[in-house]
Design an enzyme around this catalytic site. Structure first.
Site, PDB file in Angstrom:
ATOM      1  N   ARG A 193     -12.116 -22.833  38.721  1.00  0.00           N
ATOM      2  CA  ARG A 193     -12.042 -23.364  39.878  1.00  0.00           C
ATOM      3  C   ARG A 193     -13.302 -24.356  40.176  1.00  0.00           C
ATOM      4  O   ARG A 193     -14.372 -24.008  40.207  1.00  0.00           O
ATOM      5  CB  ARG A 193     -11.755 -22.248  40.974  1.00  0.00           C
ATOM      6  CG  ARG A 193     -10.417 -21.622  41.000  1.00  0.00           C
ATOM      7  CD  ARG A 193     -10.419 -20.513  41.984  1.00  0.00           C
ATOM      8  NE  ARG A 193      -9.130 -20.055  41.911  1.00  0.00           N
ATOM      9  CZ  ARG A 193      -8.730 -19.094  41.070  1.00  0.00           C
ATOM     10  NH1 ARG A 193      -9.745 -18.650  39.939  1.00  0.00           N
ATOM     11  NH2 ARG A 193      -7.614 -18.403  40.888  1.00  0.00           N
ATOM     12  N   HIS A 232      -8.433 -25.242  36.710  1.00  0.00           N
ATOM     13  CA  HIS A 232      -8.218 -25.605  35.020  1.00  0.00           C
ATOM     14  C   HIS A 232      -7.908 -27.065  34.836  1.00  0.00           C
ATOM     15  O   HIS A 232      -6.971 -27.483  34.168  1.00  0.00           O
ATOM     16  CB  HIS A 232      -7.225 -24.743  34.508  1.00  0.00           C
ATOM     17  CG  HIS A 232      -7.463 -23.191  34.696  1.00  0.00           C
ATOM     18  ND1 HIS A 232      -8.647 -22.726  34.671  1.00  0.00           N
ATOM     19  CD2 HIS A 232      -6.441 -22.200  34.912  1.00  0.00           C
ATOM     20  CE1 HIS A 232      -8.614 -21.342  34.472  1.00  0.00           C
ATOM     21  NE2 HIS A 232      -7.242 -20.893  34.679  1.00  0.00           N
ATOM     22  N   HIS A 262      -6.663 -19.877  26.964  1.00  0.00           N
ATOM     23  CA  HIS A 262      -6.092 -18.966  28.215  1.00  0.00           C
ATOM     24  C   HIS A 262      -4.916 -18.224  27.619  1.00  0.00           C
ATOM     25  O   HIS A 262      -3.710 -18.246  28.366  1.00  0.00           O
ATOM     26  CB  HIS A 262      -5.544 -19.801  29.300  1.00  0.00           C
ATOM     27  CG  HIS A 262      -5.428 -19.267  30.792  1.00  0.00           C
ATOM     28  ND1 HIS A 262      -4.870 -17.992  30.978  1.00  0.00           N
ATOM     29  CD2 HIS A 262      -6.022 -19.572  32.024  1.00  0.00           C
ATOM     30  CE1 HIS A 262      -5.004 -17.854  32.039  1.00  0.00           C
ATOM     31  NE2 HIS A 262      -5.718 -18.652  32.853  1.00  0.00           N
ATOM     32  N   ASP A 299      -9.746 -10.845  38.747  1.00  0.00           N
ATOM     33  CA  ASP A 299      -9.641 -12.141  38.592  1.00  0.00           C
ATOM     34  C   ASP A 299     -11.091 -12.606  38.691  1.00  0.00           C
ATOM     35  O   ASP A 299     -11.162 -13.502  39.758  1.00  0.00           O
ATOM     36  CB  ASP A 299      -8.602 -12.926  39.330  1.00  0.00           C
ATOM     37  CG  ASP A 299      -8.293 -14.175  38.842  1.00  0.00           C
ATOM     38  OD1 ASP A 299      -8.804 -14.644  37.909  1.00  0.00           O
ATOM     39  OD2 ASP A 299      -7.537 -14.923  39.695  1.00  0.00           O
ATOM     40  N   GLU A 335     -11.179 -14.916  29.234  1.00  0.00           N
ATOM     41  CA  GLU A 335     -11.532 -16.428  29.025  1.00  0.00           C
ATOM     42  C   GLU A 335     -13.158 -16.712  29.107  1.00  0.00           C
ATOM     43  O   GLU A 335     -13.775 -16.459  30.071  1.00  0.00           O
ATOM     44  CB  GLU A 335     -11.010 -17.353  30.302  1.00  0.00           C
ATOM     45  CG  GLU A 335      -9.419 -16.984  30.396  1.00  0.00           C
ATOM     46  CD  GLU A 335      -8.976 -17.352  31.714  1.00  0.00           C
ATOM     47  OE1 GLU A 335      -9.013 -18.561  32.273  1.00  0.00           O
ATOM     48  OE2 GLU A 335      -8.603 -16.270  32.704  1.00  0.00           O
TER      49      GLU A 335
END
Length: 381
Positions: free
Chosen positions: A108, A133, A204, A275, A340
């Site tokens: 982000r 992304h 991803h 996350d 990631e």
């Protein structure tokens, strides 16, 4: 069993040629003809990599996506450990990032805005008012030029033109996938630009190491070599670098994903699970283990190595309740995990974070290795 697997591999070995096979079935059950299409005037296909011991990786140049990856479980039976779709049409119909190459900026950027050398750039807002992304038409939606270098190596190239998705500079990107003989997917990224810009590339892939993609990953163990992480606000933009000590974010010893998600911890509640970006202790040393995931039932272990300073662990919190993937399998909520490798989220707006600025005459490089092995007996016995 090993003899059967070897014969099966030899029977289809000729599929690993320098161009994608246009009408054949892969070991993972994909029909290559379902990946031959035209997207915005460019041809898509499915490229098949196989190593010397019979592992298979299938990649489409639509979004540079890792579509399937067969690795052996503890019994030597090949299992597909990544989620994805069985055709280009299905990928086009979805806004998901299964297996995709992510750019120009992974993760982000707050408010979709950053300032570079006194000039402000506005990016698309596609996630709670932020750019995620690279926006809705990021690299995951682009058709990459593909060259199958050999049976184990695929080189993808893409020119991201000046002001594409609001980013400055013509960015020439090369991503090389290699399926190594020690059972790893080795991903190398390179990029150059003709104007100052920001770059943060990643992959991803959604992993389920059970080999049963219809099941959740709550019974997977996770390890991350990090003493701190990016604590986030309500819209998942970092607000601080916080220590992991005494929290479910402390993954310096392998922990069940289900255990951490059950904690009434503010960061877990905000993210609806994991996350977050972890600040790796490895400090760019790719020889050190950055993260690990494994599943007791299958015995499959995935070790992650990178020269990046951070890694985003995502526990599939926003996966749809029932998304139909390859071979008609319905993927559940939290049906996969992502690891990631990356620079930190919102780095262009945080001067104290490792820089993501790329200037003319410089070369951006990044590397990530997902390496697979098995443990002989369940670790919890």
């Amino acid at each position: 069993m090993k003899k059967i697997l070897f014969v099966a591999w030899m029977a289809v070995g000729l599929l690993s040629c320098k161009k994608e096979v246009k009408n054949a079935q892969t070991m993972s059950g994909l029909n290559t003809k379902d990946f031959v299409s035209d997207v915005n005037g460019k041809e898509t296909g499915l490229y098949i990599l196989r190593n010397s011991v019979g592992l298979e990786a299938c990649i489409t140049n639509y979004g540079g996506r890792l579509v399937s990856l067969l690795v052996p479980d503890r019994e030597g039976v090949l299992k597909d450990v990544v989620l994805g779709y069985g055709s280009i049409a299905e990928y086009l119909a979805s806004d998901g990032n299964y297996g995709a190459l992510i750019g120009r900026y992974g993760n982000r950027i707050k408010d979709g805005v950053f300032t570079l050398d006194g000039e402000t750039f506005q990016l698309p807002k596609n996630n709670n008012g932020h750019c995620l992304h690279g926006g809705p038409e990021g690299f995951h939606t682009r058709v990459w030029d593909a060259e199958q270098v050999d049976a184990q190596t695929l080189k993808l190239t893409y020119l991201s033109k000046d002001k594409e998705a609001g980013f400055p500079g013509n960015l020439h990107v090369t991503v090389t996938y290699k399926l190594t003989d020690d059972n790893a997917i080795d991903i190398r990224y390179e990029a150059t630009t003709d104007k100052p810009t920001v770059v943060n590339l990643t992959n991803h892939s959604y992993f389920n190491l059970s080999g049963k993609p219809s099941t959740q990953i709550l019974d997977h163990y996770i390890y991350i070599n990090a003493d701190s992480y990016n604590a986030v606000g309500e819209t998942l933009i970092p607000v601080a670098i916080a220590p992991v000590d005494g929290t479910p974010m402390d993954l310096r010893r392998p922990a069940l994903i289900s255990a951490g998600i059950k904690e009434e911890f503010e960061q877990i509640l905000i993210g609806k699970g994991y996350d977050h970006n972890w600040v790796l202790n490895t400090k760019g040393d790719i020889s050190q283990l950055a993260a690990k995931a494994y599943h007791d039932g299958s015995g499959i272990v995935m070790d992650v190595y990178t020269d990046e300073p951070g890694i985003q662990f995502y526990s599939g919190n926003f996966m749809a309740v029932s998304d139909q993937g390859k071979l008609g399998v319905k993927y559940p909520h939290r049906g996969a995990l992502c690891l990631e490798t990356q620079h930190y989220p919102n780095s262009p707006n945080e001067p104290s974070y490792p820089k993501t600025v790329l200037r003319p005459g410089e070369k951006y490089t990044s590397r990530c290795i997902y390496k697979f092995k098995t443990v002989p007996v369940p670790v919890n016995q």
